[in-house]
Each structure stands twice: as C-alpha cells, then as structure tokens.
Design a protein around this motif. Sequence first.
Motif, mmCIF file in Angstrom:
data_model
loop_
_atom_site.group_PDB
_atom_site.id
_atom_site.type_symbol
_atom_site.label_atom_id
_atom_site.label_comp_id
_atom_site.label_asym_id
_atom_site.label_seq_id
_atom_site.Cartn_x
_atom_site.Cartn_y
_atom_site.Cartn_z
ATOM 1 N N MET A 53 0.842 -1.195 0.000
ATOM 2 C CA MET A 53 0.000 0.000 0.000
ATOM 3 C C MET A 53 0.873 1.239 0.000
ATOM 4 S SD MET A 53 -2.583 1.210 3.030
ATOM 5 C CE MET A 53 -3.265 2.854 3.043
ATOM 6 N N ARG A 54 0.642 2.105 -0.983
ATOM 7 C CA ARG A 54 1.340 3.383 -1.087
ATOM 8 C C ARG A 54 0.874 4.308 0.032
ATOM 9 N NH1 ARG A 54 3.922 4.888 -6.086
ATOM 10 N NH2 ARG A 54 5.988 4.336 -5.359
ATOM 11 N N LEU A 55 1.785 5.024 0.665
ATOM 12 C CA LEU A 55 1.420 5.928 1.766
ATOM 13 C C LEU A 55 1.417 7.368 1.287
ATOM 14 C CD1 LEU A 55 3.647 4.262 4.518
ATOM 15 C CD2 LEU A 55 1.163 4.081 4.296
ATOM 16 N N PRO A 56 0.614 8.223 1.934
ATOM 17 C CA PRO A 56 0.651 9.640 1.543
ATOM 18 C C PRO A 56 2.036 10.235 1.811
ATOM 19 C CG PRO A 56 -0.813 9.296 3.451
ATOM 20 C CD PRO A 56 -0.349 7.942 2.994
ATOM 21 N N PRO A 57 2.444 11.235 1.034
ATOM 22 C CA PRO A 57 3.788 11.792 1.223
ATOM 23 C C PRO A 57 3.929 12.450 2.594
ATOM 24 C CG PRO A 57 2.540 13.087 -0.376
ATOM 25 C CD PRO A 57 1.704 11.896 -0.036
ATOM 26 N N PRO A 58 5.135 12.417 3.171
ATOM 27 C CA PRO A 58 5.332 13.027 4.490
ATOM 28 C C PRO A 58 5.356 14.552 4.412
ATOM 29 C CG PRO A 58 7.411 12.245 3.601
ATOM 30 C CD PRO A 58 6.356 11.807 2.638
ATOM 31 N N ASP A 59 5.043 15.186 5.532
ATOM 32 C CA ASP A 59 5.166 16.644 5.645
ATOM 33 C C ASP A 59 6.557 16.987 6.155
ATOM 34 O OD1 ASP A 59 2.556 17.221 4.900
ATOM 35 O OD2 ASP A 59 1.813 16.923 6.948
ATOM 36 N N VAL A 60 7.057 18.150 5.738
ATOM 37 C CA VAL A 60 8.339 18.594 6.293
ATOM 38 C C VAL A 60 8.185 19.897 7.077
ATOM 39 C CG1 VAL A 60 9.864 17.359 4.723
ATOM 40 C CG2 VAL A 60 8.964 19.590 4.052
ATOM 41 N N ILE A 61 6.952 20.304 7.289
ATOM 42 C CA ILE A 61 6.685 21.459 8.152
ATOM 43 C C ILE A 61 5.623 21.026 9.154
ATOM 44 C CG2 ILE A 61 5.780 23.822 8.258
ATOM 45 C CD1 ILE A 61 6.880 24.212 5.419
ATOM 46 N N GLY A 62 5.898 21.298 10.449
ATOM 47 C CA GLY A 62 4.940 20.897 11.478
ATOM 48 C C GLY A 62 4.524 22.071 12.347
ATOM 49 N N GLN A 63 3.682 21.767 13.335
ATOM 50 C CA GLN A 63 3.114 22.805 14.204
ATOM 51 C C GLN A 63 3.897 22.977 15.506
ATOM 52 O OE1 GLN A 63 0.316 24.498 13.135
ATOM 53 N NE2 GLN A 63 0.626 23.301 11.275
ATOM 54 N N VAL A 64 4.701 21.975 15.860
ATOM 55 C CA VAL A 64 5.360 21.959 17.171
ATOM 56 C C VAL A 64 6.863 22.114 16.961
ATOM 57 C CG1 VAL A 64 5.813 20.486 19.187
ATOM 58 C CG2 VAL A 64 3.552 20.469 18.104
ATOM 59 N N THR A 65 7.489 22.972 17.767
ATOM 60 C CA THR A 65 8.937 23.151 17.597
ATOM 61 C C THR A 65 9.684 21.914 18.106
ATOM 62 O OG1 THR A 65 9.246 24.129 19.774
ATOM 63 C CG2 THR A 65 8.781 25.656 17.933
ATOM 64 N N LEU A 66 10.891 21.744 17.605
ATOM 65 C CA LEU A 66 11.725 20.625 18.050
ATOM 66 C C LEU A 66 11.947 20.720 19.565
ATOM 67 C CD1 LEU A 66 13.572 18.219 17.530
ATOM 68 C CD2 LEU A 66 15.420 19.826 17.060
ATOM 69 N N GLU A 67 12.197 21.919 20.046
ATOM 70 C CA GLU A 67 12.473 22.105 21.480
ATOM 71 C C GLU A 67 11.276 21.662 22.319
ATOM 72 O OE1 GLU A 67 12.904 24.270 19.087
ATOM 73 O OE2 GLU A 67 15.030 24.780 19.066
ATOM 74 N N LYS A 68 10.088 22.016 21.850
ATOM 75 C CA LYS A 68 8.880 21.654 22.600
ATOM 76 C C LYS A 68 8.710 20.123 22.595
ATOM 77 C CE LYS A 68 4.567 23.196 24.023
ATOM 78 N NZ LYS A 68 3.575 22.212 23.585
ATOM 79 N N ALA A 69 8.982 19.518 21.457
ATOM 80 C CA ALA A 69 8.847 18.060 21.365
ATOM 81 C C ALA A 69 9.836 17.375 22.314
ATOM 82 C CB ALA A 69 9.069 17.591 19.928
ATOM 83 N N ILE A 70 11.061 17.880 22.369
ATOM 84 C CA ILE A 70 12.061 17.289 23.278
ATOM 85 C C ILE A 70 11.609 17.450 24.722
ATOM 86 C CG2 ILE A 70 14.424 17.538 24.180
ATOM 87 C CD1 ILE A 70 15.268 18.332 21.301
ATOM 88 N N LYS A 71 11.097 18.653 25.033
ATOM 89 C CA LYS A 71 10.689 18.949 26.417
ATOM 90 C C LYS A 71 9.505 18.083 26.857
ATOM 91 C CE LYS A 71 10.226 22.273 29.848
ATOM 92 N NZ LYS A 71 9.432 21.475 30.750
ATOM 93 N N SER A 72 8.582 17.813 25.940
ATOM 94 C CA SER A 72 7.360 17.101 26.365
ATOM 95 C C SER A 72 7.467 15.577 26.195
ATOM 96 C CB SER A 72 6.143 17.630 25.606
ATOM 97 O OG SER A 72 6.349 17.507 24.234
ATOM 98 N N ARG A 73 8.542 15.094 25.589
ATOM 99 C CA ARG A 73 8.669 13.640 25.395
ATOM 100 C C ARG A 73 8.732 12.891 26.721
ATOM 101 N NH1 ARG A 73 11.192 9.544 26.479
ATOM 102 N NH2 ARG A 73 12.531 10.845 27.773
ATOM 103 N N ARG A 74 7.894 11.900 26.856
ATOM 104 C CA ARG A 74 7.950 10.972 27.997
ATOM 105 C C ARG A 74 7.624 9.579 27.470
ATOM 106 N NH1 ARG A 74 7.558 12.243 33.227
ATOM 107 N NH2 ARG A 74 8.571 10.205 33.295
#
Length: 199
Positions: free
Chosen positions: A1-22
Amino acid sequence: MRLPPPDVIGQVTLEKAIKSRRTIRSFASNPIPLKSFTQILWAAQGIIESGGFRRSVPSGGALYPIDVYAVVGEGGVQEIESGVYHYEPRTHEITLVKEGDFRRELAKAALGQMWMAGAPVTLIVTAEYKRSSSKYGERGVRYSMIEAGHVGQNIFLQAEALGLGAGIVGAFHDQEVIWVAKLSQGHEPLLIMPVGFRN
Ligand SMILES: Cc1cc2nc3c(=O)[nH]c(=O)nc-3n(C[C@H](O)[C@H](O)[C@H](O)COP(=O)(O)O)c2cc1C
C-alpha cells in the motif's frame, strides 16, 4: 500500500517536542490518522533526499541495517486493516506481513506488559546485523544498536510533534516477538514502541 507523502513542516517546535517527550504507557483508543502513522514511519526510516537513498537517521557506512514493522490493532489506524506491516523506505509503502490484531500476543511476548496492548499501533524496530557487519565485522552489531536508538528518538519526537505519545520497550523474548510479528529471517527485534493518543 502506497502511503501519503510526508510533511516537512509541522506545528510543534523541536524544542517543545524534546521537552514534552515521555515514555507513555496509557493510550486513548482513538485511531491514529493515516497521515500521522505515515509521518512516524517516515521519521523512523524514510528517505529524505529526492532521488537518493539516505534516510531520516544516520547509518554507519550508509548501510542501513534497520527495518521497521508496524503492529496495527483493530481500528488502530484510519483506513488500514489490523495486521503486521513492513515499511519499505525506498517506495514509501507498507506491505502486509500478517493479517489480524496481534497486540495482546506482542504484549505477552514483552514479559506480559499488557499496557502495550492498549496502544492502537506498535512499531518494532529490527536490525539485520549482516548488512553492517559485512563491512565492519563485530562492530556492525554495535553500530546497528546505536542506529536503532536514533530511530527510537525520531519516533518519540515525531509522535510528540503530532500530538501523540510513544512508549519504549526493551524487555521482551526475542524469539516470541519474531514469531508473533513474523519478522523476516535475520531481522532481530531491538525496540518495541507503542504509539497512540495520550489518555
Ligand atoms: C532501551 C530501553 C528499554 C526500555 N524498556 C522498557 C520496558 O520494557 N518497559 C517499560 O515500561 N519501559 C521501558 N523503558 C522506558 C524507561 O523506563 C523510561 O525511558 C525511563 O523510565 C525514563 O522515563 P521517560 O522516558 O518518560 O523520560 C525503556 C527505555 C529504554 C531506553
């Protein structure tokens, strides 16, 4: 199954993602959108150059010993039937390995960590050591494990950036996981990562 293409722009900053990862161990039963599922697979192992072969994570000698399998539960991912799937980075496709919902069997193989079965989808990160060892000998095993760690962190951070959460499991019986997920010969499971909306 072919998948939809990935996005390279998101809504959450890298810093926020690192901070909230658990490490998340409790998930809502809501299905994951196909687009989010796809995005996480791409972050784990997707090709990042157009017309090339280099992937989202570094790899010793660019030999890429890692594979990613997805154990999709019943109603776990929108538009996808339950089953075990293998992600093909080159074509950005998933191929069905085994039909059915194997989340409970997988949790049992992980020393009975039944919380895992509550995640709509679980990724298994495997290594085929010989791809790296063919060049680096014994050290190829070390490189493969290091690379799996990179994949794990990408999965964590991409899940966070999509408003999802991920867990990580290293305690499991290798042979049982190989059997439950029908992993290809020589693909050793290194990490199991349940993914879903946080409860
Ligand atoms: C290699 C590895 C194996 C792990 N195995 C398990 C596991 O089998 N079960 C589990 O519940 N958590 C497991 N964890 C998660 C750790 O318990 C968790 O990362 C640690 O408590 C720190 O919490 P945090 O990830 O929320 O920051 C594992 C983490 C790593 C890196």
